[in-house]
Write a protein that holds these residues in place. Structure first.
Motif, short mmCIF file in Angstrom:
data_model
loop_
_atom_site.label_atom_id
_atom_site.label_comp_id
_atom_site.label_asym_id
_atom_site.label_seq_id
_atom_site.Cartn_x
_atom_site.Cartn_y
_atom_site.Cartn_z
N ARG A 1 -32.38 17.23 7.24
CA ARG A 1 -31.94 18.16 8.29
C ARG A 1 -33.06 18.28 9.31
O ARG A 1 -33.78 19.26 9.36
N ASP A 2 -33.18 17.27 10.11
CA ASP A 2 -34.22 17.18 11.12
C ASP A 2 -33.57 16.62 12.38
O ASP A 2 -32.72 15.74 12.29
N ALA A 3 -33.97 17.11 13.53
CA ALA A 3 -33.35 16.68 14.78
C ALA A 3 -33.44 15.17 14.98
O ALA A 3 -32.55 14.57 15.58
N ALA A 4 -34.47 14.52 14.47
CA ALA A 4 -34.62 13.07 14.62
C ALA A 4 -33.54 12.29 13.87
O ALA A 4 -33.31 11.12 14.17
N ALA B 1 -21.44 16.63 15.21
CA ALA B 1 -21.31 17.03 13.80
C ALA B 1 -22.67 17.03 13.11
O ALA B 1 -22.98 17.94 12.34
N CYS B 2 -23.49 16.02 13.39
CA CYS B 2 -24.83 15.97 12.80
C CYS B 2 -25.71 17.11 13.31
O CYS B 2 -26.46 17.72 12.53
N ALA B 3 -25.65 17.39 14.60
CA ALA B 3 -26.44 18.49 15.17
C ALA B 3 -26.06 19.82 14.50
O ALA B 3 -26.93 20.65 14.21
N ASN B 4 -24.76 20.01 14.23
CA ASN B 4 -24.34 21.22 13.52
C ASN B 4 -24.88 21.26 12.10
O ASN B 4 -25.30 22.32 11.63
N ALA B 5 -24.88 20.12 11.41
CA ALA B 5 -25.42 20.07 10.05
C ALA B 5 -26.91 20.37 10.04
O ALA B 5 -27.41 21.07 9.16
N THR C 1 -34.92 18.84 -1.46
CA THR C 1 -33.78 19.54 -2.05
C THR C 1 -32.51 19.22 -1.29
O THR C 1 -32.54 18.77 -0.15
N ALA C 2 -31.38 19.50 -1.91
CA ALA C 2 -30.09 19.24 -1.27
C ALA C 2 -29.94 20.03 0.03
O ALA C 2 -29.30 19.58 0.96
N SER C 3 -30.55 21.22 0.08
CA SER C 3 -30.40 22.02 1.28
C SER C 3 -31.20 21.45 2.44
O SER C 3 -30.98 21.82 3.58
N GLY C 4 -32.10 20.53 2.18
CA GLY C 4 -32.87 19.88 3.24
C GLY C 4 -32.22 18.60 3.72
O GLY C 4 -32.81 17.88 4.51
N GLN C 5 -31.01 18.31 3.24
CA GLN C 5 -30.34 17.06 3.58
C GLN C 5 -28.89 17.31 3.98
O GLN C 5 -28.33 18.36 3.71
N TYR C 6 -28.33 16.29 4.60
CA TYR C 6 -26.89 16.26 4.83
C TYR C 6 -26.45 14.80 4.70
O TYR C 6 -27.26 13.89 4.66
N ARG C 7 -25.14 14.60 4.57
CA ARG C 7 -24.61 13.25 4.33
C ARG C 7 -23.64 12.86 5.43
O ARG C 7 -22.80 13.66 5.85
N VAL C 8 -23.77 11.63 5.90
CA VAL C 8 -22.84 11.06 6.88
C VAL C 8 -22.20 9.85 6.22
O VAL C 8 -22.90 8.98 5.69
N THR C 9 -20.88 9.79 6.23
CA THR C 9 -20.15 8.66 5.68
C THR C 9 -19.18 8.15 6.74
O THR C 9 -18.52 8.95 7.40
N ALA C 10 -19.10 6.83 6.89
CA ALA C 10 -18.19 6.24 7.87
C ALA C 10 -17.39 5.12 7.21
O ALA C 10 -17.93 4.36 6.40
N TYR C 11 -16.11 5.06 7.54
CA TYR C 11 -15.21 4.02 7.06
C TYR C 11 -14.55 3.38 8.27
O TYR C 11 -13.89 4.07 9.04
N LEU C 12 -14.73 2.11 8.46
CA LEU C 12 -13.97 1.35 9.46
C LEU C 12 -13.04 0.47 8.65
O LEU C 12 -13.49 -0.41 7.92
N ASP C 13 -11.77 0.74 8.75
CA ASP C 13 -10.82 0.01 7.92
C ASP C 13 -9.55 -0.21 8.71
O ASP C 13 -8.82 0.73 9.01
N GLY C 14 -9.30 -1.45 9.07
CA GLY C 14 -8.07 -1.77 9.77
C GLY C 14 -8.00 -1.13 11.13
O GLY C 14 -8.80 -1.40 12.00
#
Length: 181
Positions: A11-14, A47-51, A78-91
């Motif tokens: 969770r860092d602006a970079a 979405a990332c900026a909000n996270a 810790t989990a609170s210091g992170q966030y997850r981004v997942t992307a699916y390109l399918d069809g």
């Protein structure tokens, strides 16, 4: 053929431009139309900026409200210091999901889902809650709704955290590697 990836980011602006560039590189390699890639990368950035801003651990105060923890109190491992981004390109579509470990969205009215009506130019008024014109923040979720075809804002089941997921139908360049046949 499809592409799937997931990033666990601090969770860092970079981390915001890192996620955006990863998505843009994937879409460029796959042959997605640049206008679609831009829309999705802007929605992902919001979405990332909000996270980054809201997705950390919160402490409950004695009156039942939430108090944001000081960033220095939060170990990055810790989990609170992170966030997850997942992307699916399918069809024909791309789905992106951003999940954090913050307090989540207010539960009044349940999860918020919107589907843009083609040609209307506006989201369903039931879900649109625009901030005042003079507000300096608060437009990110509305912007995501305008850039994507389908959006879902909700909370992680069984634990703290918000999940923002959005889809967009893809258009392909003529030389696309993954173009739907």
């Amino acid at each position: 053929m499809s592409i799937w990836w997931s990033l666990h980011l601090r969770r860092d602006a970079a981390s915001v431009p890192l996620a955006r560039r990863f998505l843009l590189g994937t879409m460029e390699s796959a042959g997605v139309d640049p206008d679609i890639s831009f829309d999705l990368s802007l929605a992902l950035s919001e979405a990332c900026a909000n996270a980054v801003e809201h997705g950390g651990e919160y402490d409950a105060t004695s009156d039942g409200t939430w108090k944001d923890r000081d960033a220095w109190e939060e170990p990055s491992a810790t989990a609170s210091g992170q966030y997850r981004v997942t992307a699916y390109l399918d069809g024909e579509k791309c789905r992106i999901e951003v999940a954090d470990s913050g307090p989540g969205f207010p539960t009044r009215g349940g999860p918020r889902t919107s589907e843009r009506q083609p040609g209307s130019g506006l989201p369903d008024p039931q879900y649109a809650s625009y901030p005042p014109v003079t507000a300096e923040e608060g437009r990110g979720l509305c912007l995501i709704e305008q850039l994507a075809d389908h959006v879902h804002f909700g909370n992680r089941p069984g634990c703290a955290g918000a999940v923002v997921s959005f889809d967009k139908v893809l258009k392909w360049r003529k030389d696309a590697l993954l173009m739907v046949s």
